[in-house]
Design a protein around this motif. Structure first.
Motif, PDB file in Angstrom:
ATOM      1  N   ARG A   1       0.867  -1.182   0.000  1.00  0.00           N
ATOM      2  CA  ARG A   1       0.000   0.000   0.000  1.00  0.00           C
ATOM      3  C   ARG A   1       0.905   1.233   0.000  1.00  0.00           C
ATOM      4  O   ARG A   1       1.666   1.443   0.933  1.00  0.00           O
TER       5      ARG A   1
ATOM      6  N   TRP B   1       1.309  -5.542   2.575  1.00  0.00           N
ATOM      7  CA  TRP B   1       0.032  -6.168   2.902  1.00  0.00           C
ATOM      8  C   TRP B   1       0.269  -7.647   3.174  1.00  0.00           C
ATOM      9  O   TRP B   1       0.800  -8.364   2.331  1.00  0.00           O
TER      10      TRP B   1
ATOM     11  N   TRP C   1      -0.675  -0.817  -4.533  1.00  0.00           N
ATOM     12  CA  TRP C   1      -2.017  -0.318  -4.217  1.00  0.00           C
ATOM     13  C   TRP C   1      -1.866   1.138  -3.782  1.00  0.00           C
ATOM     14  O   TRP C   1      -1.305   1.429  -2.729  1.00  0.00           O
TER      15      TRP C   1
END
Length: 535
Positions: free
Chosen positions: A129, A140, A216
């Motif tokens: 992330r 993650w 992400w």
């Protein structure tokens, strides 16, 4: 005659997007940059009304591997466009990419190599992330991807159910089609919870790789927040519980009891803790509805479900189940933090057993008497008073049912960590002394604010004990007059230093610094813009 790579043209990358002209080009290009291993990039546009269709058309005109599928009706979610991509995929393997994210170099090759080498229909890798604009990255589920591994069947590693993402994985296309594995259609937030459960229920072998295969992007200041960030309304919480319920049922019906239980563990350890941390930010109506909905949902969990969860997630669930109305929100917020902090009061039952509160003796905390010090939810209260003559950080360690007395705490190591990762961390040490009046331990340290530099700084604490035990935690922000207020200090190095101690959503102490007149002015301008945006 040119030789071809054995992995050439093996993967279809499905990029989905809606009104994301600012980012969709970068997403598509990151997929194309994976090289010849990508046969096609299928860009499914969910009836965008901005410039996305034109951008995608231009990409397709310049690059034959780009195929655009324009939807005639907006689906309202992410599931239907991804299903369109599964239906259209012409390559043996398929991967998913959201329009506001990117694939890092070598991602597809790493996943495909693992899938082919082990002969399995699914390969998964690390997702990070990335906070924007700071660029700070958080992995993650890093425990799953610490090293290469082959999992012959998902039941052999129930923790796979904790990784609910679909985008950090490569799937054999015929595997998805033969098992009828699809995403929920239409407006269905957390659709990947259900899709991932369907994948695990099919019992595939899964290859795990340690490489980062997905980035992400987290844009907290975006005009339209992503589903994972748009949590202000209780409907988001309802959607998360519904997705968890369906995932649990899918796995249970497939006979995968351990995986089903792991899905509930994920809810307790991630979802419940995250939303609990934010409860004090919500209005009374939201809190009451959230509490009622959560109690009803948790009522179906059995003792084994709760026992599998982390201690903070389990205790939060037990308090919600035991109390009919919202209560102790600040204490629950601190317990739900990472790392967890158990704040006073420290109640006991009639037999001396630690409990959450005197009027909730059924929520027992006897585990605190036996857990290693490194796992205890210790609370170190902290306040920082920026002053012209020198800034000092004052700390107070609370006793925790006699555990601190036994461990004999000696000092707290305080590390100021830059949130953007651009600056160098700075560490100070505060020796502890017994505070007879409070029954705890106190300490303090001078802090050179000017040496820290501009940006946001988190405080990471390491408690050191005489017996060699250590415990890592965060500083618990102490509220009070003048303790969390902005101050402008004269500085020989910067001329002026704007200092803002503040409490994060989880109640931890953090610090914003803006050195120099220009830096201080930029902070004030940004704050004014936020205030104007709210009005």
């Amino acid at each position: 005659m040119e030789s071809t790579h054995p992995h050439d043209a093996q993967v279809s990358v499905v990029v989905i997007g809606y009104d994301d002209a600012a980012h969709v080009t970068d997403a598509v290009r990151s997929a194309l940059a994976q090289g010849g291993v990508v046969r096609e990039v299928i860009a499914v546009d969910d009836r965008s009304t901005d410039g996305s269709p034109a951008l995608l058309a231009a990409l397709a005109a310049d690059e034959p591997r780009v195929r655009v599928i324009p939807r005639t009706v907006n689906s309202g979610g992410c599931g239907t466009p991804r299903n369109d991509g599964i239906d259209a995929a012409a390559a043996p393997y398929v991967m998913f990419l959201d329009s506001d994210d990117v694939l890092p170099p070598g991602a597809v090759e790493a996943l495909l190599t693992a899938a082919v080498a082990h002969g399995v229909p699914v390969a998964a890798g690390l997702c990070v992330r990335r906070e924007l604009p700071s660029g700070h990255e958080v992995p993650w589920q890093p425990e799953l991807y610490a090293r290469p591994a082959l999992v012959p069947h998902p039941s052999e590693r129930p923790r796979l159910a904790h990784d609910t993402l679909c985008v950090n994985k490569l799937y054999r296309t015929d595997f998805l089609r033969e098992h009828g594995i699809r995403f929920p259609d239409g407006r269905f937030p957390y659709e990947d919870f259900v899709f991932s459960a369907r994948v695990l229920a099919a019992g595939p072998g899964i290859a795990l790789v340690p490489e980062t295969v997905y980035v992400w992007h987290v844009r907290r200041s975006a005009a339209r927040l992503s589903i994972s960030l748009d949590r202000a309304g209780v409907d988001n919480w309802k959607a998360r519980m519904e997705a968890t319920r369906q995932a649990y049922e899918i796995l249970s019906q497939a006979g995968e009891k351990r995986l089903a239980r792991a899905a509930r563990t994920t809810f307790l350890d991630r979802g419940l803790r995250m939303y609990t941390r934010e409860l004090p930010l919500r209005d009374a109506g939201y809190r009451r509805e959230w509490w009622t909905l959560t109690r009803a949902f948790l009522a179906d969990f059995d003792e084994a479900d709760l026992a599998q969860a982390s201690v903070p997630g389990r205790v939060v669930a037990q308090v919600v189940l035991a109390a009919e109305e919202p209560r102790d929100l600040d204490r629950l917020k601190a317990l739900a933090a990472r790392p967890a902090r158990l704040t006073p009061p420290y109640a006991t039952a009639a037999d001396g057993t630690p409990v959450w509160a005197a009027d909730l003796p059924e929520v027992r905390l006897e585990h605190l008497l036996h857990r290693p010090v490194r796992h205890l939810p210790v609370t170190i209260a902290a306040h920082l008073r920026p002053r012209v003559g020198g800034t000092r950080l004052r700390l107070h360690l609370h006793e925790l049912y006699g555990r601190m007395e036994n461990a004999r705490p000696t000092a707290v190591e305080v590390t100021f960590t830059p949130r953007d990762g651009a600056s160098t961390s700075r560490t100070y040490t505060a020796p502890l002394r017994r505070d007879a009046g409070s029954g705890g331990w106190s300490g303090e340290s001078a802090v050179d604010l000017a040496a820290l530099g501009a940006g946001t700084w988190d405080l990471r604490l390491t408690l050191h004990c005489a017996d060699g035990a250590r415990c890592e935690t965060t500083a618990h922000a102490v509220p009070g007059t003048g303790l969390l207020s902005r101050r402008a200090l004269p500085s020989l190095r910067h001329g002026v230093l704007l200092v803002q101690p503040y409490a994060t959503h989880s109640g931890a102490l953090a610090l914003r610094l803006a050195p120099g007149v220009r830096g201080a002015a930029s902070v004030l301008v940004r704050r004014l813009r936020r205030l104007l945006h709210r009005t």
